[in-house]
Design a protein around this motif. Structure first.
Motif, short mmCIF file in Angstrom:
data_model
loop_
_atom_site.label_atom_id
_atom_site.label_comp_id
_atom_site.label_asym_id
_atom_site.label_seq_id
_atom_site.Cartn_x
_atom_site.Cartn_y
_atom_site.Cartn_z
N GLY A 91 -29.47 -5.11 -7.95
CA GLY A 91 -28.01 -4.97 -7.95
C GLY A 91 -27.61 -3.53 -7.73
N PRO A 92 -26.34 -3.29 -7.47
CA PRO A 92 -25.85 -1.92 -7.23
C PRO A 92 -26.04 -1.04 -8.46
CG PRO A 92 -24.19 -3.56 -6.63
CD PRO A 92 -25.25 -4.28 -7.38
N LYS A 93 -26.28 0.24 -8.22
CA LYS A 93 -26.38 1.19 -9.32
C LYS A 93 -24.99 1.54 -9.83
CE LYS A 93 -28.45 5.67 -10.45
NZ LYS A 93 -29.13 6.86 -9.91
N GLN A 94 -24.90 1.83 -11.12
CA GLN A 94 -23.61 2.19 -11.71
C GLN A 94 -23.03 3.41 -10.99
OE1 GLN A 94 -22.35 0.28 -13.87
NE2 GLN A 94 -24.05 -0.85 -14.72
N GLY A 95 -21.72 3.36 -10.73
CA GLY A 95 -21.04 4.48 -10.11
C GLY A 95 -21.22 4.59 -8.61
N CYS A 96 -21.80 3.56 -7.98
CA CYS A 96 -22.04 3.64 -6.54
C CYS A 96 -20.74 3.48 -5.75
CB CYS A 96 -23.02 2.55 -6.11
SG CYS A 96 -22.32 0.88 -6.15
N LEU A 97 -20.78 3.93 -4.51
CA LEU A 97 -19.68 3.69 -3.61
C LEU A 97 -19.74 2.22 -3.17
CD1 LEU A 97 -19.86 6.85 -1.31
CD2 LEU A 97 -18.20 6.38 -3.11
N PRO A 98 -18.63 1.67 -2.67
CA PRO A 98 -18.65 0.27 -2.21
C PRO A 98 -19.81 0.03 -1.24
CG PRO A 98 -16.40 1.06 -2.26
CD PRO A 98 -17.27 2.25 -2.57
N CYS A 99 -20.50 -1.07 -1.44
CA CYS A 99 -21.66 -1.39 -0.62
C CYS A 99 -21.74 -2.89 -0.40
CB CYS A 99 -22.94 -0.88 -1.27
SG CYS A 99 -23.34 -1.69 -2.84
N CYS A 100 -22.54 -3.28 0.57
CA CYS A 100 -22.82 -4.70 0.79
C CYS A 100 -23.60 -5.22 -0.41
CB CYS A 100 -23.62 -4.86 2.08
SG CYS A 100 -24.12 -6.56 2.41
N LEU A 101 -23.19 -6.33 -0.96
CA LEU A 101 -23.84 -6.86 -2.17
C LEU A 101 -25.17 -7.55 -1.88
CD1 LEU A 101 -20.83 -8.29 -4.24
CD2 LEU A 101 -21.98 -6.08 -4.43
N THR A 102 -25.55 -7.63 -0.62
CA THR A 102 -26.83 -8.25 -0.27
C THR A 102 -27.86 -7.22 0.17
OG1 THR A 102 -25.83 -10.35 0.33
CG2 THR A 102 -27.98 -9.88 1.28
N CYS A 103 -27.55 -6.43 1.20
CA CYS A 103 -28.52 -5.45 1.70
C CYS A 103 -28.25 -4.05 1.17
CB CYS A 103 -28.54 -5.44 3.23
SG CYS A 103 -27.01 -4.80 3.97
N TYR A 104 -27.13 -3.88 0.47
CA TYR A 104 -26.76 -2.62 -0.19
C TYR A 104 -26.45 -1.49 0.78
CZ TYR A 104 -28.69 -5.32 -4.01
OH TYR A 104 -28.96 -6.32 -4.89
N THR A 105 -26.20 -1.81 2.04
CA THR A 105 -25.75 -0.80 2.98
C THR A 105 -24.43 -0.21 2.49
OG1 THR A 105 -26.81 -1.90 4.84
CG2 THR A 105 -25.00 -0.38 5.36
N SER A 106 -24.34 1.12 2.49
CA SER A 106 -23.09 1.75 2.11
C SER A 106 -22.01 1.41 3.12
CB SER A 106 -23.27 3.27 2.02
OG SER A 106 -22.02 3.90 1.80
N LEU A 107 -20.81 1.12 2.63
CA LEU A 107 -19.69 0.79 3.51
C LEU A 107 -18.76 1.99 3.72
CD1 LEU A 107 -18.83 -2.73 2.00
CD2 LEU A 107 -20.37 -2.19 3.89
N GLU A 108 -19.25 3.17 3.29
CA GLU A 108 -18.41 4.37 3.30
C GLU A 108 -17.86 4.69 4.69
OE1 GLU A 108 -18.69 9.06 1.92
OE2 GLU A 108 -20.49 7.82 1.96
N ASN A 109 -18.68 4.51 5.71
CA ASN A 109 -18.27 4.88 7.06
C ASN A 109 -17.99 3.66 7.95
OD1 ASN A 109 -18.59 7.72 6.58
ND2 ASN A 109 -20.80 7.41 6.71
N VAL A 110 -17.75 2.52 7.32
CA VAL A 110 -17.49 1.29 8.07
C VAL A 110 -15.99 1.04 8.14
CG1 VAL A 110 -17.94 -1.18 8.23
CG2 VAL A 110 -19.70 0.35 7.30
#
Length: 543
Positions: A91-110
């Protein structure tokens, strides 16, 4: 091939073992676990179908100090696999930026137009396939759909508190989706009694417990205590994972067996987690039968105050290992200051486990400092160091030069600066390898040697830092040898001797880095090391 513990025969009074098949006097021991014995190879083969699921080079025991822990059931060699384990959840780490909940790719630049929002819960995903994956299960989507009218994640550049709930929720949902895995998750230490006394308890109470109870309507399925236990199990036991192609994004993975390894600030194992979230744990140094298998929950190159503070905050215990208890940190002097009164002394803590109160004393004279003064000096240096950009070679070098009279050459901040420089020389576009002067090549080699002198003590054996540093060191050594030979400054025999030294270093780097996940940065470095080694071997053969 190895053997069965549950059918383990009793040994006779004289201590010799009996064959697990015929109970005759045994002449050989299973090489896999060191626990079961046989009278002959034929009986070992015959017994294998029964024993193979139980044959392990470790066992879990109870220790008064450590609680449940892992010890070697036989002598384990460096590089030998101790166990493999698939994460029971991620699962995502605490305090992470929004990410895909499956592959955990950061959505920061999407861009919003490129996102796929789950029709059920409206959470953003990188693509439709991920939104429909088993990781984002129907149970999870159903729970998160309750937030749909109240939460919309639109700013992908800022962390959102709802992501704090995902990993605890996934642990809790195992109760209905995978009951056996839930039993393993529920059995992990949560330290709730200690966590109640910390500020994090209140944060979890608001951001996770109340959110899951009131917004997600789970109060009839899980009590507040159960939700706090899930948060605690993750804080205390989860491992950090670097998913492939995820950039700086980090993920939490739960590995119940790995959680049995106790902490020591000098580990005797290393672990690799691949793209399928399977952990492989190997011995980094020889581990004798009966010795504990130790992991390190802290960064090996940090100083004692920094490691113990991290462990106190995140794992809720006070580390008193041999390294933490030693003022010199096993003769590495990673926290030592230079004496300002005599030319050869180093100022060390008298009682290193009392970092807030202990006086600091010079090793050669009567010079003393209070803990308050030392901590103030180190904090100021840390502030300056952390302001240096990741690629600022000149500023790292300036930091080392400016404070050389203040701290020990191995001080953890100096070691961190050298770790960065060891890779920047030869990789930064302003300091590419072929453009480096002979002086700069020598500097890179010297930095790597200093790194290894510390790593050999605090992260010994077949470890990632050793493999990477050896790889970084081989290139300037090779280039210096070639330049020297081409300039006619060494004979063919001397040149061959230099190349042999490079081959030896590269061979060890290859051996270590070949253990890494091929998709990781270190794995790619290992592939490059193999190619470089083959080229060097061709050179030597042609000489």
């Amino acid at each position: 091939m190895s053997v069965l513990k549950m059918n383990r025969p009793e040994s006779p009074a004289n201590g010799s073992k009996l064959c697990a098949v015929c109970r005759a006097k045994a002449s050989q021991i299973c090489g896999g676990c060191g626990e079961i014995a046989y009278c002959a190879k034929e009986h070992q083969k015959q017994h294998w179908s029964t024993h193979k699921t139980q044959c392990k080079p470790y066992k879990i025991v109870f220790d008064e100090k450590y609680g449940r822990c892992m010890v070697a059931s036989k002598n384990i060699k460096p590089g030998e696999i101790i166990f493999r384990e698939k994460a029971i959840m991620t699962g995502p780490k605490q305090g992470c930026l929004p990410c895909c909940l499956t592959c955990y790719t950061s959505l920061e630049n999407v861009e919003e137009a490129s996102l796929f929002r789950c029709p059920g819960c409206n959470f953003p995903f990188c693509k439709e396939k991920c939104a429909k994956s088993s990781e984002h299960s129907e149970a999870e989507c159903l729970v998160l759909s309750k937030t749909k009218s109240r939460i919309t994640i639109t700013d992908m550049t800022k962390s959102h508190p709802v992501y704090q709930c995902i990993s605890p929720l996934r642990g809790l949902l195992l109760k209905t989706t995978h009951p056996k895995l839930f039993e393993a998750f529920k059995g992990l230490e949560d330290h709730n009694n200690l966590r109640r006394q910390t500020e994090f308890w209140g944060v979890y109470q608001v951001n996770v417990v109340k959110f899951l109870h009131k917004v997600c309507e789970l109060s009839d399925q899980f009590t507040e205590e159960e939700i706090h236990s899930a948060c605690g199990a993750l804080d205390v036991n989860a491992y950090e994972i670097r998913p492939p192609n995820s950039g700086q994004q980090r993920v939490l993975g739960v590995f119940p067996l790995a959680s049995m390894m106790s902490h020591n600030c000098v580990s005797n194992m290393n672990h690799v987690i691949d793209g399928n979230y399977q952990m492989t744990v190997r011995a980094s140094v020889p581990i004798m039968r009966g010795e504990q298998v130790f992991s390190s929950y802290a960064l090996a190159l940090e100083g004692t105050r920094e490691r113990r503070a991290l462990l106190r905050q995140s794992k809720l215990f006070e580390c008193d290992c041999i390294r933490c208890s030693d003022p010199t940190e096993c003769s590495t002097y990673l926290s030592a200051l230079r004496c300002q009164k005599c030319p050869t002394g180093f100022v060390l803590p008298i009682r290193p486990l009392e970092e807030k109160e202990t006086p600091w004393q010079c090793s050669q004279c009567s010079y003393k400092l209070t803990a308050v003064v030392v901590n103030r000096v180190v904090d100021k240096l840390k502030e300056e160091f952390e302001a240096i950009g990741p690629n600022e070679v000149e500023k790292f070098e300036g930091f080392l030069k400016r404070h050389a009279t203040l701290v020990h050459p191995n001080h953890f901040l100096f070691t961190s600066a050298r770790q960065s420089l060891s890779q920047l020389y030869g990789r930064d576009e302003r300091f590419l390898l072929n453009s480096l002067t002979m002086e700069q090549l020598e500097r890179k080699i010297s930095i790597c040697q200093q790194m290894l002198s510390v790593a050999n003590i605090v992260e010994p054996g077949l470890t990632r830092i050793r493999g990477v540093t050896l790889y970084e060191m081989h290139a300037p050594m090779l280039l210096m040898a070639r330049r020297t030979f081409e300039a006619g400054q060494c004979t063919s025999a001397e040149f061959k001797e230099k190349i042999e030294a490079v081959r030896s270093i590269l061979s060890e780097a290859t051996r270590i880095l070949s253990l890494e996940d091929p998709a990781s940065t270190e794995g790619a470095m290992g592939t490059a090391a193999v190619q470089a080694l083959e080229q060097i071997q061709r050179w030597i053969s042609s000489m």
